[in-house]
Design a protein around this motif. Structure first.
Motif, PDB file in Angstrom:
ATOM      1  N   PHE A 222       0.800  -1.229   0.000  1.00 34.24           N
ATOM      2  CA  PHE A 222       0.000   0.000   0.000  1.00 34.24           C
ATOM      3  C   PHE A 222       0.834   1.281   0.000  1.00 34.24           C
ATOM      4  CE2 PHE A 222      -3.386  -2.779   0.222  1.00 34.24           C
ATOM      5  CZ  PHE A 222      -3.328  -3.593   1.344  1.00 34.24           C
TER       6      PHE A 222
ATOM      7  N   ARG B 216       2.793   6.289   2.068  1.00 35.17           N
ATOM      8  CA  ARG B 216       1.426   5.849   2.346  1.00 35.17           C
ATOM      9  C   ARG B 216       0.795   6.608   3.509  1.00 35.17           C
ATOM     10  NH1 ARG B 216       2.710  -0.201   4.869  1.00 35.17           N
ATOM     11  NH2 ARG B 216       1.989   0.304   6.959  1.00 35.17           N
TER      12      ARG B 216
ATOM     13  N   TRP C 253      -2.553   4.591   4.900  1.00 31.31           N
ATOM     14  CA  TRP C 253      -3.186   3.459   4.236  1.00 31.31           C
ATOM     15  C   TRP C 253      -2.535   2.181   4.749  1.00 31.31           C
ATOM     16  CZ3 TRP C 253      -7.187   4.402   0.830  1.00 31.31           C
ATOM     17  CH2 TRP C 253      -7.350   5.735   0.444  1.00 31.31           C
TER      18      TRP C 253
ATOM     19  N   LEU D 203      -7.896   2.460   5.626  1.00 32.03           N
ATOM     20  CA  LEU D 203      -7.405   3.732   6.175  1.00 32.03           C
ATOM     21  C   LEU D 203      -7.353   3.678   7.692  1.00 32.03           C
ATOM     22  CD1 LEU D 203      -9.355   6.327   4.003  1.00 32.03           C
ATOM     23  CD2 LEU D 203      -6.883   6.263   4.262  1.00 32.03           C
ATOM     24  N   ALA D 204      -6.317   4.284   8.242  1.00 30.01           N
ATOM     25  CA  ALA D 204      -6.241   4.499   9.686  1.00 30.01           C
ATOM     26  C   ALA D 204      -5.963   5.979   9.904  1.00 30.01           C
ATOM     27  CB  ALA D 204      -5.130   3.660  10.311  1.00 30.01           C
TER      28      ALA D 204
END
Lengths: 353, 109
Positions: free
Chosen positions: A196, A203, A222, A278-279
């Motif tokens: 990712f 990312r 991501w 997503l975080a």
């Protein structure tokens, strides 16, 4: 015979009492387009927005009764405005917080609020002819005439709007706005390891304009859906990056000695499995002078089962000065988090008698 | 009829693939983008909301977190490997329910 001058004087006196004063915030935008556009939550999109205005913008209004507010359409953006009807409630009161340190709790920001308007407002569609900028009439503006005037006694002011569109047809109506150049600085260091990462080996990210005391920095990465994502925040970056092959993550490097670690879980992939989930962590920055110029290092670690990977690092510097707009916007779209914006605000005209 | 465990998982995998990439449910509030952009060109996104960064995602290529300037106008130069036929997803990155809009990349020839 003595001339009678009493009646003409009375007429002039009466005219002075009802004379209307219009004050544009900020004053420089009275006849000039602002350099930005900023939605007013409640105008076109369901939500609420408070606009806190410093007293320095409001001197001509002291001791007067506020009778209307007007927003002017932005003409710098490359899209066509779509009008529509909204149900709107407007309250006005003294600001409960300063414009450099508003609260994310709406009730804290206004004291002695008076409901000055409740009803339906029409946002005019854009004219098909060439748009006219910095014009306060016709389809270039929306004026809300107060049903209850507000007696402005001086000091910082809070204008509180809450509204929602009538019906489901989309409304595209963005008020003209001004912006402040205050921003933090973000530098990318290293590259991400694991899946990712984009072709540049990145990312993660954070917007520099969120690195302002009083605002919220939003760190996003991501990653693998369902994995633990750990945001490490430290006072800068390591002078010697640490090779994570030591802990079973070859090709990964740790750039931060975290003072704070925030843990979350990576979301399901919202846009397709190949882009990952997503975080995110929203980090509110205290509205304190001591935050100016603070240096932060940020890096995400991801733990998916037994697999450890790391993002690139972000070398962040908080803004070195306080925004100078003298206007703060606290806003919330329906169902979303409250946002504080100290560097971009809609141009507003207040009318008073 | 009971479906064998492996066949059931295969069916679920096929279903997941058919559903992805997700079409946007609603465009991001306060964010305007064109419906299409030319290969090799600049994508201009007008951000009138309070977000300080947006996501630009190209399935099969990658995703980028792009900061929003003070005037709200994001100009993103399409990377060379984003070609005609690709789709760019513009998102407000609002977890847990990010809104998005899809922009088609059209070939320049």
């Amino acid at each position: 015979m003595r001339p009678v001058l009493i009646v003409p004087c009375a007429l002039f006196a009466a005219a002075a009492v009802v004379a209307q004063t219009d004050v544009v915030v900020p004053a420089a935008q009275a006849g000039a387009e602002g350099d930005s556009a900023r939605m007013v939550e409640g105008l076109g999109h369901a939500g609420r927005q408070q606009i806190l205005v410093h007293v320095s913008h409001l001197a001509p209004l002291a001791g007067r009764r506020l009778t209307a507010l007007t927003f002017r359409r932005d003409h710098t953006a490359d899209f066509t405005g779509l009008g529509g009807e909204i149900d709107l409630v407007v309250r006005v009161g003294a600001a409960g917080r300063t414009v450099t340190a508003p609260s994310r709790t709406f009730a804290d920001n206004v004291v002695g609020a008076v409901e000055v308007f409740r009803g339906r407002v029409t946002l005019p569609a854009a004219s098909p002819s060439a748009p006219a900028s910095a014009v306060w009439t016709g389809d270039n503006a929306v004026r809300v005439q107060f049903t209850t005037p507000y007696a402005y006694a001086g000091g910082d002011l809070c204008v509180d709007l809450a509204g929602a569109p009538v019906g489901t047809a989309p409304i595209v109506w963005y008020p003209d706005a001004v912006s402040d150049a205050t921003t933090g600085i973000v530098t990318v260091v290293g590259t991400a390891c694991g899946p990712f990462a984009n072709p540049s080996g990145q990312r993660t990210g954070v917007g520099p304009r969120g690195l302002v005391p009083g605002e919220t920095a939003r760190f996003t990465t991501w990653g693998t859906p369902g994995a633990f994502a750990i945001l490490g925040l430290g006072g800068g970056l390591r002078s010697q990056p640490l090779d994570l092959a030591l802990v079973g993550a070859p090709g990964c490097t740790l750039h931060v000695d975290p003072l704070i670690t925030l843990v979350t879980v990576v979301s399901p992939p919202p846009f397709g499995p190949e882009l990952g989930g997503l975080a995110q962590h929203r980090v509110p920055l205290p509205a304190q002078q001591s935050m100016l110029g603070v240096h932060l290092g940020a890096q995400w670690l991801e733990l998916a089962g037994a697999a450890l990977t790391a993002s690139e690092a972000l070398d962040c510097t908080v803004a070195t000065q306080v925004p100078g707009l003298g206007i703060a916007v606290v806003s919330q779209l329906a169902g979303r988090e409250v946002d504080v914006d100290l560097t971009r605000a809609p141009v507003l005209r207040l009318s008073a008698q | 009829m009971m479906v064998h465990g492996c066949a059931r998982r295969a069916c679920l995998a096929v279903f997941a693939m058919a559903m992805a990439p997700q079409d946007p449910v609603e465009p991001p509030p306060g964010i305007e983008a064109p419906d299409a952009v030319a290969e090799g060109g600049h994508l201009v996104v007008q951000v009138n909301s309070g977000v300080k960064e947006i996501g630009l995602c190209v399935p099969g290529v990658g995703q980028w977190t792009v900061p929003v300037p003070k005037d709200g106008r994001v100009e993103w130069r399409l990377p060379p490997n984003v070609r005609g036929g690709h789709r760019i997803i513009v998102t407000d990155l609002d977890i847990p329910h990010p809104s998005s809009k899809t922009v088609d990349v059209v070939g320049s020839d």
